[in-house]
Design a protein around this motif. Structure first.
Motif, mmCIF file in Angstrom:
data_model
loop_
_atom_site.group_PDB
_atom_site.id
_atom_site.type_symbol
_atom_site.label_atom_id
_atom_site.label_comp_id
_atom_site.label_asym_id
_atom_site.label_seq_id
_atom_site.Cartn_x
_atom_site.Cartn_y
_atom_site.Cartn_z
ATOM 1 N N ALA A 86 8.836 -2.477 0.321
ATOM 2 C CA ALA A 86 7.480 -1.562 0.385
ATOM 3 C C ALA A 86 6.597 -2.190 -0.661
ATOM 4 O O ALA A 86 5.619 -1.931 0.033
ATOM 5 C CB ALA A 86 7.694 0.622 -0.242
ATOM 6 N N SER A 90 2.884 -3.671 0.068
ATOM 7 C CA SER A 90 1.483 -2.702 -0.597
ATOM 8 C C SER A 90 1.035 -3.731 -1.184
ATOM 9 O O SER A 90 -0.130 -3.472 -1.289
ATOM 10 C CB SER A 90 1.855 -1.842 -1.779
ATOM 11 N N PHE A 94 -2.189 -2.943 0.720
ATOM 12 C CA PHE A 94 -2.606 -1.875 0.518
ATOM 13 C C PHE A 94 -4.035 -2.239 -0.819
ATOM 14 O O PHE A 94 -4.723 -1.650 -0.909
ATOM 15 C CB PHE A 94 -1.832 -0.949 -0.091
ATOM 16 N N ASN A 244 8.056 5.264 0.909
ATOM 17 C CA ASN A 244 7.463 4.253 -0.971
ATOM 18 C C ASN A 244 6.543 3.823 -0.823
ATOM 19 O O ASN A 244 5.224 3.375 -1.195
ATOM 20 C CB ASN A 244 8.270 3.717 -0.635
ATOM 21 N N LEU A 245 5.939 3.200 0.960
ATOM 22 C CA LEU A 245 4.543 3.009 1.369
ATOM 23 C C LEU A 245 3.821 4.207 1.225
ATOM 24 O O LEU A 245 2.796 3.246 1.809
ATOM 25 C CB LEU A 245 4.945 2.347 3.328
ATOM 26 N N LYS A 246 4.217 5.322 2.107
ATOM 27 C CA LYS A 246 3.123 5.771 1.695
ATOM 28 C C LYS A 246 2.853 6.476 0.486
ATOM 29 O O LYS A 246 1.466 6.813 -0.258
ATOM 30 C CB LYS A 246 3.590 7.384 2.432
ATOM 31 N N PHE A 248 2.662 3.748 -2.331
ATOM 32 C CA PHE A 248 1.836 2.707 -2.735
ATOM 33 C C PHE A 248 0.978 3.200 -2.417
ATOM 34 O O PHE A 248 -0.613 2.233 -2.579
ATOM 35 C CB PHE A 248 3.060 1.368 -3.241
ATOM 36 N N GLY A 249 0.022 3.258 -1.129
ATOM 37 C CA GLY A 249 -0.500 2.706 -0.056
ATOM 38 C C GLY A 249 -1.419 3.889 0.592
ATOM 39 O O GLY A 249 -2.256 3.633 0.497
ATOM 40 N N TYR A 254 -1.158 6.877 -6.928
ATOM 41 C CA TYR A 254 -0.657 5.522 -7.403
ATOM 42 C C TYR A 254 -2.048 5.131 -7.428
ATOM 43 O O TYR A 254 -2.840 4.114 -7.842
ATOM 44 C CB TYR A 254 0.255 4.309 -6.368
ATOM 45 N N TYR A 258 -4.189 1.813 -9.517
ATOM 46 C CA TYR A 258 -4.995 0.496 -8.785
ATOM 47 C C TYR A 258 -6.212 0.489 -9.694
ATOM 48 O O TYR A 258 -6.719 -0.646 -10.332
ATOM 49 C CB TYR A 258 -4.861 0.133 -7.623
ATOM 50 N N VAL A 271 2.639 -3.101 -10.075
ATOM 51 C CA VAL A 271 3.191 -2.107 -9.574
ATOM 52 C C VAL A 271 4.711 -2.737 -9.411
ATOM 53 O O VAL A 271 5.770 -1.830 -8.727
ATOM 54 C CB VAL A 271 2.958 -2.429 -6.921
#
Length: 519
Positions: A86, A90, A94, A244-246, A248-249, A254, A258, A271
């Motif tokens: 993930a 990301s 992302f 985890n994609l949700k 970090f992305g 989160y 960034y 990350v």
């Protein structure tokens, strides 16, 4: 806290006072909404990374993971094993997207792609996730501290909530990040200290822990069969990958960080630092749960006392001893796992160290809650209030609303925690609720950045289809027995996987059909 020695009380008091002081210290720099929400983009990548790690390492990990490992096995560790994949996706796709797009809200891009409804829908899904998250953490910390202090769970939530609201509202995102750096270190040290103390109190040490764990299959990561009706390895891996994609992305907690990093490169490094820290320390908490299982296997009388307490908590006030003992006989390790670590701490951890570990548990709760409060207030002001009620508000009004919104969502989180009193497993409850709310929003996000030809109408139909599937998967158990064939047989953790795929694939299919008809 009359059950705790003075030394432990002093350690806890100093920790809470320090957190409030941090908020006061950084309040002097919060002169604009930009400073409050993203610290003007001047936080070093390593600090952002530890902050992300501290957000992941909530009290759901600190308390729920050992309880889960005690009650079952290491199946839930597969969630952590999905994180590197993930993170790679990301960082590659992302993080650059958000740094280039530039908006502080993770959801403003959806309005440009599909219209105001998409942005508003995702924001409400996000807010529901954050309220559930804060509630599970408030409940988890109160469950633990009730055993340690003797105070009611509601009183504990109230005191802790006031401290969190003060330093989060006054300090903004900069205070959140730097307190999370300290809290991340404290939580890590606390976890390692608990592991050491458990191992020291087991006759035979590490070797005996391994023997007992192997005997009862406690190291299992779950079945590798392609069975999606049970929590197999693949069910937890898919759940972890999508969650985890949700995170970090598409999670404001989160995405907002960034923007605090000084560059795209630093944001990407943050990350990977989070992953490098979280995966091994999450394993430590599974080892703690297994070690506690071995400890109570050697002390069955203590295990019986925990079962009695768990049974008493499940029955109405005034239940007699016979009723409590009868229920206790039916309880297995999975029914009282969340109560094991607090019990061990009360019985076996010496004065001084207990206060330090309680502070670590508080840190595990406070860092995640403060992050959720700040992120919730940010998206509500940016995506709801500013979008629909006051488009032209000045920076001073926006900053004032951010203060109010942060406190308001903290209170909602406390109410959610009170509502969760009595649930069987903290970790299971959080995973199920987050999967339900996240499935719809993550599918829409993927549709927005991957399927460039998908328009507003196709996206709206896809989301409606996804919501209907999620509702069916969640509530089909209520269908009468004569229509049992209509019930969902997939495991609850598959809700986010199926919901996301239904929205994305429906949107892609409708887009394809539209182009074929038009062509």
């Amino acid at each position: 806290m009359n059950n705790l020695p003075v030394l432990d009380l002093a350690v806890i008091f100093i920790y809470l006072l320090a957190m409030v002081f941090v908020g006061v210290w950084f309040s002097r720099r919060n002169k604009s909404a930009d400073q409050f929400t993203k610290a003007s983009g001047m936080i070093p990548g390593w600090a952002v990374g530890i902050s992300l790690y501290a957000t992941f390492l909530s009290s759901n990990t600190f308390l729920g993971v050992p309880g889960k490992a005690f009650g079952s096995n290491w199946n839930s560790f597969v969630f952590s094993l999905s994180m590197p994949l993930a993170a790679w996706i990301s960082v590659k796709y992302f993080v650059p997207f958000y740094r280039t797009f530039g908006g502080i809200s993770a959801y403003s891009n959806l309005e440009e792609r599909f219209g105001p409804w998409a942005r508003t829908y995702s924001v409400f899904c996000f807010l529901l996730i954050q309220i559930a998250r804060m509630g599970s953490i408030f409940f988890g910390i109160a469950l633990s501290l009730q055993a340690l202090t003797g105070y009611s769970m509601i009183s504990i939530m109230l005191v802790m909530g006031i401290c969190i609201v003060i330093y989060t509202v006054m300090g903004g995102m900069e205070a959140v990040i730097w307190t999370e750096v300290v809290q991340g270190v404290l939580k890590t040290f606390g976890g390692l200290l608990i592991l050491y103390l458990v191992v020291q109190n087991i006759d035979g040490g590490i070797g005996k822990i391994a023997d007992i764990a192997i005997r009862d299959d406690k190291f299992s990561l779950g079945s590798f069969d392609l069975n999606f009706t049970e929590p197999t390895f693949w069910v937890i891996f898919l759940y972890g990958l999508f969650m985890n994609l949700k995170a970090f992305g598409f999670d404001q907690n989160y995405v907002q960080r960034y923007h605090t990093a000084s560059s795209l490169k630093e944001a990407g490094k943050s990350v990977w630092l989070c992953i490098k820290l979280y995966v091994p320390i999450s394993l430590v908490f599974f080892i703690i749960g297994t070690a506690l299982y071995a400890y109570y296997d050697q002390h069955p009388a203590l295990a019986e006392a925990i079962k009695i307490q768990a049974a008493a908590d499940r029955l109405p006030l005034g239940a007699n001893t016979a009723e409590i003992e009868q229920l206790a006989k039916t309880l297995g390790p999975e029914d009282y796992g969340d109560k094991v670590m607090p019990h061990f701490m009360v019985q076996m951890i010496p004065a001084g160290l207990l206060g330090l570990i309680i502070s670590a548990i508080l840190a595990a709760a406070m860092s995640t809650i403060s992050s959720s409060m700040n992120a919730s207030a940010t998206v509500f002001i940016e995506d709801i209030y500013k979008r629909y009620f006051s488009p032209g508000m000045d920076d001073k009004k926006k900053l004032r609303l951010l203060f109010i919104g942060t406190a308001f969502f903290g209170l909602l989180g406390m109410f959610a925690g009170v509502a969760m009193i009595g649930v069987k497993s903290i970790l299971d409850t959080w995973w199920e609720l987050s999967g339900i709310f996240a499935g719809g929003m993550f599918g829409l996000f993927l549709l927005s950045i991957i399927s460039k030809k998908t328009g507003n109408n196709q996206a709206l139909v896809a989301v409606i289809a996804g919501i209907l599937v999620i509702l069916w998967m969640t509530f089909s158990y209520l269908i009468p027995d004569q229509y049992a064939f209509l019930r969902n047989t997939l495991h609850a953790n598959m809700v986010i996987v199926v919901g996301t795929l239904v929205i994305f694939l429906t949107g892609v299919l409708l887009t394809f059909l539209k182009r074929r008809i038009a062509g």
